[in-house]
Design a protein around this motif. Sequence first.
Motif, PDB file in Angstrom:
ATOM      1  N   ILE A   5       0.824  -1.209   0.000  1.00 24.43           N
ATOM      2  CA  ILE A   5       0.000   0.000   0.000  1.00 24.43           C
ATOM      3  C   ILE A   5       0.859   1.261   0.000  1.00 24.43           C
ATOM      4  O   ILE A   5       0.578   2.216  -0.742  1.00 24.43           O
ATOM      5  CB  ILE A   5      -0.963   0.000   1.205  1.00 24.43           C
ATOM      6  N   THR A   6       1.892   1.296   0.816  1.00 26.12           N
ATOM      7  CA  THR A   6       2.743   2.493   0.821  1.00 26.12           C
ATOM      8  C   THR A   6       3.416   2.675  -0.541  1.00 26.12           C
ATOM      9  O   THR A   6       3.585   3.813  -1.012  1.00 26.12           O
ATOM     10  CB  THR A   6       3.807   2.423   1.928  1.00 26.12           C
ATOM     11  N   GLU A   7       3.775   1.578  -1.184  1.00 22.97           N
ATOM     12  CA  GLU A   7       4.401   1.668  -2.502  1.00 22.97           C
ATOM     13  C   GLU A   7       3.394   2.058  -3.582  1.00 22.97           C
ATOM     14  O   GLU A   7       3.705   2.827  -4.497  1.00 22.97           O
ATOM     15  CB  GLU A   7       5.077   0.340  -2.845  1.00 22.97           C
ATOM     16  N   LEU A   8       2.170   1.560  -3.467  1.00 23.04           N
ATOM     17  CA  LEU A   8       1.135   1.882  -4.453  1.00 23.04           C
ATOM     18  C   LEU A   8       0.825   3.374  -4.462  1.00 23.04           C
ATOM     19  O   LEU A   8       0.683   3.990  -5.530  1.00 23.04           O
ATOM     20  CB  LEU A   8      -0.144   1.093  -4.152  1.00 23.04           C
ATOM     21  N   PHE A   9       0.737   3.961  -3.278  1.00 15.85           N
ATOM     22  CA  PHE A   9       0.356   5.369  -3.173  1.00 15.85           C
ATOM     23  C   PHE A   9       1.541   6.316  -2.961  1.00 15.85           C
ATOM     24  O   PHE A   9       1.358   7.532  -2.923  1.00 15.85           O
ATOM     25  CB  PHE A   9      -0.637   5.563  -2.017  1.00 15.85           C
ATOM     26  N   ILE A 165      -4.751  -8.577  -5.431  1.00  6.89           N
ATOM     27  CA  ILE A 165      -4.289  -7.190  -5.353  1.00  6.89           C
ATOM     28  C   ILE A 165      -4.275  -6.709  -3.901  1.00  6.89           C
ATOM     29  O   ILE A 165      -4.831  -7.374  -3.019  1.00  6.89           O
ATOM     30  CB  ILE A 165      -5.175  -6.277  -6.224  1.00  6.89           C
ATOM     31  N   PRO A 166      -3.642  -5.575  -3.612  1.00  2.03           N
ATOM     32  CA  PRO A 166      -3.566  -5.075  -2.227  1.00  2.03           C
ATOM     33  C   PRO A 166      -4.940  -4.873  -1.598  1.00  2.03           C
ATOM     34  O   PRO A 166      -5.907  -4.493  -2.274  1.00  2.03           O
ATOM     35  CB  PRO A 166      -2.819  -3.749  -2.386  1.00  2.03           C
ATOM     36  N   LEU A 167      -4.978  -5.104  -0.291  1.00  4.36           N
ATOM     37  CA  LEU A 167      -6.228  -5.060   0.466  1.00  4.36           C
ATOM     38  C   LEU A 167      -6.126  -4.052   1.607  1.00  4.36           C
ATOM     39  O   LEU A 167      -5.179  -4.077   2.391  1.00  4.36           O
ATOM     40  CB  LEU A 167      -6.536  -6.454   1.019  1.00  4.36           C
ATOM     41  N   ILE A 168      -7.120  -3.185   1.695  1.00  4.35           N
ATOM     42  CA  ILE A 168      -7.207  -2.180   2.749  1.00  4.35           C
ATOM     43  C   ILE A 168      -8.415  -2.510   3.620  1.00  4.35           C
ATOM     44  O   ILE A 168      -9.522  -2.715   3.100  1.00  4.35           O
ATOM     45  CB  ILE A 168      -7.360  -0.768   2.154  1.00  4.35           C
ATOM     46  N   ALA A 169      -8.222  -2.567   4.925  1.00  5.27           N
ATOM     47  CA  ALA A 169      -9.315  -2.866   5.849  1.00  5.27           C
ATOM     48  C   ALA A 169      -9.971  -1.580   6.325  1.00  5.27           C
ATOM     49  O   ALA A 169      -9.301  -0.580   6.589  1.00  5.27           O
ATOM     50  CB  ALA A 169      -8.789  -3.648   7.052  1.00  5.27           C
ATOM     51  N   ALA A 170     -11.296  -1.603   6.453  1.00  5.58           N
ATOM     52  CA  ALA A 170     -12.037  -0.456   6.954  1.00  5.58           C
ATOM     53  C   ALA A 170     -13.204  -0.926   7.803  1.00  5.58           C
ATOM     54  O   ALA A 170     -13.723  -2.020   7.619  1.00  5.58           O
ATOM     55  CB  ALA A 170     -12.542   0.404   5.793  1.00  5.58           C
ATOM     56  N   GLY A 171     -13.597  -0.079   8.741  1.00  8.87           N
ATOM     57  CA  GLY A 171     -14.721  -0.402   9.608  1.00  8.87           C
ATOM     58  C   GLY A 171     -14.256  -0.743  11.010  1.00  8.87           C
ATOM     59  O   GLY A 171     -13.702  -1.812  11.242  1.00  8.87           O
ATOM     60  N   ALA A 187      -4.748  -7.601   5.931  1.00 11.05           N
ATOM     61  CA  ALA A 187      -4.813  -6.299   5.267  1.00 11.05           C
ATOM     62  C   ALA A 187      -3.406  -5.743   5.049  1.00 11.05           C
ATOM     63  O   ALA A 187      -2.506  -5.958   5.858  1.00 11.05           O
ATOM     64  CB  ALA A 187      -5.633  -5.323   6.094  1.00 11.05           C
ATOM     65  N   ASP A 188      -3.239  -5.012   3.958  1.00 10.06           N
ATOM     66  CA  ASP A 188      -1.972  -4.322   3.680  1.00 10.06           C
ATOM     67  C   ASP A 188      -1.980  -2.898   4.222  1.00 10.06           C
ATOM     68  O   ASP A 188      -0.930  -2.244   4.287  1.00 10.06           O
ATOM     69  CB  ASP A 188      -1.729  -4.274   2.166  1.00 10.06           C
ATOM     70  N   GLY A 189      -3.142  -2.412   4.580  1.00  8.24           N
ATOM     71  CA  GLY A 189      -3.285  -1.067   5.127  1.00  8.24           C
ATOM     72  C   GLY A 189      -4.675  -0.910   5.704  1.00  8.24           C
ATOM     73  O   GLY A 189      -5.497  -1.835   5.652  1.00  8.24           O
ATOM     74  N   VAL A 190      -4.942   0.269   6.257  1.00  3.90           N
ATOM     75  CA  VAL A 190      -6.253   0.515   6.864  1.00  3.90           C
ATOM     76  C   VAL A 190      -6.812   1.845   6.376  1.00  3.90           C
ATOM     77  O   VAL A 190      -6.071   2.784   6.084  1.00  3.90           O
ATOM     78  CB  VAL A 190      -6.194   0.515   8.404  1.00  3.90           C
ATOM     79  N   GLN A 191      -8.139   1.887   6.285  1.00  7.58           N
ATOM     80  CA  GLN A 191      -8.833   3.147   6.032  1.00  7.58           C
ATOM     81  C   GLN A 191      -9.560   3.543   7.299  1.00  7.58           C
ATOM     82  O   GLN A 191     -10.300   2.751   7.870  1.00  7.58           O
ATOM     83  CB  GLN A 191      -9.823   3.008   4.870  1.00  7.58           C
ATOM     84  N   VAL A 192      -9.350   4.777   7.727  1.00  3.96           N
ATOM     85  CA  VAL A 192      -9.861   5.263   9.006  1.00  3.96           C
ATOM     86  C   VAL A 192     -10.817   6.425   8.760  1.00  3.96           C
ATOM     87  O   VAL A 192     -10.439   7.417   8.132  1.00  3.96           O
ATOM     88  CB  VAL A 192      -8.700   5.716   9.912  1.00  3.96           C
ATOM     89  N   GLY A 193     -12.041   6.289   9.246  1.00  2.00           N
ATOM     90  CA  GLY A 193     -13.021   7.349   9.080  1.00  2.00           C
ATOM     91  C   GLY A 193     -13.363   8.054  10.364  1.00  2.00           C
ATOM     92  O   GLY A 193     -12.982   9.204  10.585  1.00  2.00           O
ATOM     93  N   SER A 194     -14.076   7.373  11.256  1.00  2.00           N
ATOM     94  CA  SER A 194     -14.631   8.008  12.455  1.00  2.00           C
ATOM     95  C   SER A 194     -13.586   8.741  13.294  1.00  2.00           C
ATOM     96  O   SER A 194     -13.848   9.831  13.807  1.00  2.00           O
ATOM     97  CB  SER A 194     -15.336   6.950  13.311  1.00  2.00           C
ATOM     98  N   ARG A 195     -12.402   8.171  13.436  1.00  2.00           N
ATOM     99  CA  ARG A 195     -11.368   8.825  14.241  1.00  2.00           C
ATOM    100  C   ARG A 195     -11.007  10.195  13.662  1.00  2.00           C
ATOM    101  O   ARG A 195     -10.756  11.153  14.405  1.00  2.00           O
ATOM    102  CB  ARG A 195     -10.139   7.926  14.314  1.00  2.00           C
TER     103      ARG A 195
END
Length: 313
Positions: A5-9, A165-171, A187-195
């Motif tokens: 994920i860090t390499e992708l973005f 493909i790379p996987l990002i966890a959310a929720g 997961a290869d990374g996380v998506q953070v919303g509420s925080r």
Amino acid sequence: MKNRITELFNIQYPIIQAGMIWNSGWRLATAVSNSGGLGLLGAGSMYPEILREHIQKCKKATDKPFGVNVPMLYPDIEKIIDIIIEEGVKIVFTSAGNPKTYTSKLKAKGITVVHVVSSVKFALKAQEAGVDAIVAEGFEAGGHNGREETTTFTLIPMVKEQLDIPLIAAGGIATGRGMLAAMVLGADGVQVGSRFVASEEASSHSAFKQMVIDAKEGDTQLTLKELAPVRMLKNKFFESVMQLYTTGPTKEDLINHLGRARAKKGMFEGDLEEGELEIGQIAGLIHDIKPAAQILNDMIEEFQIAKKEVANF
């Protein structure tokens, strides 16, 4: 930290700030990107020209990567896609629609495309459509949610088992320990919303932010599944929806009761009684409002500490 994920973005940490409506303007997106994560603009609450303005402000405020989240169920979608291409945005997260619709068009312009899903079935469809990564979002998440009601810790290993493909966890992820747990599950990374809603830079109303940090376990619930399932804080509007359900309402009854701009009224304008206050279950673990940079740094520090603790088991 280096991984897929860090390499992708081309970012320092595998943390993505969710592109949440009425919360994710240019100030939040640039604050996260400047701190080593990936900031996203929430296009779902922006008219096309407002989105253009926010993209241009992001380009002035950061030289780091940032992206745009595009819920495909919103009107003016064609204009939004065209503006993203015209403004040279390099990363797009799509959600709430068929990933085949715009993935090829975006990728032809050199744009990295990520699609948000709530099931293994749709993860595989998105991979087939050619996206570069998947966000698998569990039932705990705030806002509009999947109908499957699969929790994050069940969903992530199921998707990981079949995804290439790379996987990002959310929720339900708001801490470094939650981040580590998600990555241990695949997961290869996380998506953070509420925080990040409870951040100084979030564009949402201060009264809504305060209600988020005051929330306790059980203060959110998923409802309106007949329209588009949405998790929100329990308030006067939520209770009126629950009362309406006792009458056996039609889909049209629910649409009429919801009305227009209910989320804007709650999250952006601060009407805590009649507004739709979208937030995840993890709100019960959020106790303060901090700068986005501090939130991200705290997560990384806790992640490293937890990682060492686990190594000693």
